[in-house]
Design an enzyme around this catalytic site. Structure first.
Site, PDB file in Angstrom:
ATOM      1  N   SER A   1      36.491  41.322  44.132  1.00  0.00           N
ATOM      2  CA  SER A   1      36.495  42.620  44.396  1.00  0.00           C
ATOM      3  C   SER A   1      35.326  43.481  44.044  1.00  0.00           C
ATOM      4  O   SER A   1      34.173  43.084  44.094  1.00  0.00           O
ATOM      5  CB  SER A   1      37.275  42.879  42.389  1.00  0.00           C
TER       6      SER A   1
ATOM      7  N   TYR B   1      38.039  41.386  33.461  1.00  0.00           N
ATOM      8  CA  TYR B   1      37.908  41.617  34.799  1.00  0.00           C
ATOM      9  C   TYR B   1      37.170  41.308  35.667  1.00  0.00           C
ATOM     10  O   TYR B   1      36.732  40.950  36.316  1.00  0.00           O
ATOM     11  CB  TYR B   1      39.197  42.388  34.344  1.00  0.00           C
TER      12      TYR B   1
HETATM   13  N1  LIG Z   1      44.936  46.479  44.093  1.00  0.00           N
HETATM   14  C1  LIG Z   1      43.409  46.579  44.385  1.00  0.00           C
HETATM   15  O1  LIG Z   1      43.242  47.283  44.328  1.00  0.00           O
HETATM   16  C2  LIG Z   1      43.014  45.659  44.508  1.00  0.00           C
HETATM   17  C3  LIG Z   1      41.170  45.541  43.877  1.00  0.00           C
HETATM   18  C4  LIG Z   1      40.480  44.551  44.406  1.00  0.00           C
HETATM   19  C5  LIG Z   1      41.106  43.362  44.116  1.00  0.00           C
HETATM   20  N2  LIG Z   1      42.181  42.540  43.952  1.00  0.00           N
HETATM   21  C6  LIG Z   1      42.974  41.542  43.394  1.00  0.00           C
HETATM   22  O2  LIG Z   1      43.899  42.107  44.741  1.00  0.00           O
HETATM   23  C7  LIG Z   1      45.249  40.448  44.532  1.00  0.00           C
HETATM   24  C8  LIG Z   1      46.202  40.854  44.420  1.00  0.00           C
HETATM   25  O3  LIG Z   1      46.135  42.319  43.436  1.00  0.00           O
HETATM   26  P1  LIG Z   1      47.777  43.671  43.643  1.00  0.00           P
HETATM   27  O4  LIG Z   1      46.996  45.217  43.938  1.00  0.00           O
HETATM   28  O5  LIG Z   1      48.383  42.593  45.348  1.00  0.00           O
HETATM   29  O6  LIG Z   1      48.526  42.967  42.053  1.00  0.00           O
HETATM   30  P2  LIG Z   1      49.610  42.620  42.271  1.00  0.00           P
HETATM   31  O7  LIG Z   1      49.652  42.973  41.111  1.00  0.00           O
HETATM   32  O8  LIG Z   1      50.493  43.323  43.205  1.00  0.00           O
HETATM   33  O9  LIG Z   1      50.653  41.696  42.343  1.00  0.00           O
HETATM   34  C9  LIG Z   1      50.085  40.469  41.640  1.00  0.00           C
HETATM   35  C10 LIG Z   1      50.728  39.340  41.284  1.00  0.00           C
HETATM   36  O10 LIG Z   1      50.425  38.358  40.673  1.00  0.00           O
HETATM   37  C11 LIG Z   1      51.724  37.778  40.106  1.00  0.00           C
HETATM   38  N3  LIG Z   1      51.347  37.041  39.251  1.00  0.00           N
HETATM   39  C12 LIG Z   1      50.627  37.627  37.463  1.00  0.00           C
HETATM   40  N4  LIG Z   1      50.316  36.244  36.890  1.00  0.00           N
HETATM   41  C13 LIG Z   1      50.373  35.159  37.379  1.00  0.00           C
HETATM   42  C14 LIG Z   1      51.368  33.805  37.215  1.00  0.00           C
HETATM   43  N5  LIG Z   1      50.407  33.784  35.678  1.00  0.00           N
HETATM   44  N6  LIG Z   1      51.067  32.802  38.553  1.00  0.00           N
HETATM   45  C15 LIG Z   1      51.685  33.374  39.790  1.00  0.00           C
HETATM   46  N7  LIG Z   1      52.079  34.484  39.910  1.00  0.00           N
HETATM   47  C16 LIG Z   1      50.697  35.329  38.962  1.00  0.00           C
HETATM   48  C17 LIG Z   1      52.575  39.507  39.776  1.00  0.00           C
HETATM   49  O11 LIG Z   1      54.185  38.721  39.917  1.00  0.00           O
HETATM   50  C18 LIG Z   1      52.072  39.350  41.089  1.00  0.00           C
HETATM   51  O12 LIG Z   1      53.243  39.865  41.872  1.00  0.00           O
HETATM   52  C19 LIG Z   1      44.707  40.508  42.924  1.00  0.00           C
HETATM   53  O13 LIG Z   1      43.535  39.332  42.752  1.00  0.00           O
HETATM   54  C20 LIG Z   1      43.355  41.034  42.088  1.00  0.00           C
HETATM   55  O14 LIG Z   1      43.073  41.496  41.405  1.00  0.00           O
HETATM   56  C21 LIG Z   1      43.010  44.351  43.593  1.00  0.00           C
END
Ligand SMILES: NC(=O)c1ccc[n+]([C@@H]2O[C@H](COP(=O)([O-])OP(=O)(O)OC[C@H]3O[C@@H](n4cnc5c(N)ncnc54)[C@H](O)[C@@H]3O)[C@@H](O)[C@H]2O)c1
Length: 283
Positions: A166, A179
């Site tokens: 990130s 985070y």
């Molecule tokens: N959305 C953004 O802007 C952004 C930016 C940088 C990094 N990220 C990273 O990208 C990744 C995906 O993000 P997203 O925005 O799609 O999030 P999201 O919340 O839509 O998806 C996360 C998924 O992880 C699952 N999850 C949570 N705890 C879990 C566990 N213990 N075991 C298995 N599954 C579990 C949830 O059920 C969910 O389906 C994450 O690592 C997030 O930190 C996102």
């Protein structure tokens, strides 16, 4: 979904944790469209199965499997299901992760006037359980699946791992110390793993998305009436391209990194996909 190019992933077994989430469900669909066999792993079993069914209905291969990335036993169970259905894992995408309001301070800076007032959550009020939960979900939730699935990949042609870092890894963002710390750890761990597996044929890289408006961060970015929060204004002012990314803009980097024909000498890198955010000093 329109893909600008398609790597040849025919027959590859691709495991995606957090595969029911906003970004990773899109990755699952894009990868399946390249003829891979995709295992969508998620704590939310119904959603994982729903995403897999969508992919099957599109004419491609996928299974949805319940998996808690924080419990080794649960990951091992998922591993057995995948071995039986598709065989050994070629590519692991560690996508499960996220933040939690309990590990978030209310203010960007220490506020002496509000400190100690009922309802105000300062740095001093963050409880270690919530802090560790967010840190663990993002860090241990990448460590444990890697320990299990990387065993399949040793000396397997073209195998590789993608972690999700990130912007927080480069410079911490305000309010979300757990985070931020976890994502910095993910970047560091990506480099460590890349070195550790360099002679075993496994490449390890990470993607560092900039700002994408998703379910995970919607409360930080949008007020309940749909208007942008002050944080949204700040983000857009500090993103030289002046907009949020579209989730599909991550796919080109993902394809490049997982495609051994395109990136066979690339390991240990963390690629920002951020509209210039990490390059901009603000001046
Ligand atoms: N959305 C953004 O802007 C952004 C930016 C940088 C990094 N990220 C990273 O990208 C990744 C995906 O993000 P997203 O925005 O799609 O999030 P999201 O919340 O839509 O998806 C996360 C998924 O992880 C699952 N999850 C949570 N705890 C879990 C566990 N213990 N075991 C298995 N599954 C579990 C949830 O059920 C969910 O389906 C994450 O690592 C997030 O930190 C996102």
């Amino acid at each position: 979904m329109k893909l600008s190019y398609k790597p040849n992933l025919k027959g590859k077994v691709v495991v995606i944790t957090g595969g029911a989430g906003v970004l990773c469900s899109m990755f699952a669909k894009a990868i399946a469209m390249c003829q891979a066999k995709v295992a969508v792993l998620d704590l939310n079993e119904d959603k994982a199965k729903e995403i897999a069914m969508d992919i099957v209905n599109m004419g491609y291969q996928a299974i949805g499997v319940k998996c808690n990335v924080l419990e080794k036993e649960s990951i091992e169970e998922a591993h057995q299901v995948i071995l039986k259905k598709y065989g050994k894992c070629d590519i692991l995408i560690n996508g499960a992760g996220g933040n939690n309001p309990k590990a978030t301070t209310d203010d960007e800076f220490f506020n002496k006037e509000k400190f100690g007032q009922n309802g105000n959550k300062s740095f001093f009020d963050l409880d270690p359980v919530s802090f560790n939960f967010v840190f663990g979900l993002n860090f241990t939730g990448t460590l444990l699946p890697t320990q299990i699935f990387a065993q399949d990949m040793i000396e397997k042609e073209g195998s590789n791992i993608i972690n999700i870092s990130s912007m927080n890894a480069f410079k911490p963002l305000t309010k979300i110390p757990a985070y931020s710390a976890a994502k910095a750890a993910i970047s560091n761990f990506t480099q460590w793993l890349a070195v550790y597996f360099a002679k075993s044929g496994i490449r390890v890289n990470a993607m560092a998305p900039g700002f994408f408006s998703t379910e995970q961060n919607k409360n930080l970015l949008w007020n309940s009436d749909g208007t942008p929060t002050p944080r949204t204004h700040k983000i857009l002012n500090n993103t030289p391209m002046g907009r949020f990314g579209e989730a599909e803009e991550l796919i080109g980097t993902l394809f490049w990194l997982i495609d051994n024909d395109a990136s066979s000498f690339v390991t240990g890198v963390v690629v920002p996909i951020d509209g210039g955010f990490s390059a901009y000093s603000g001046v």
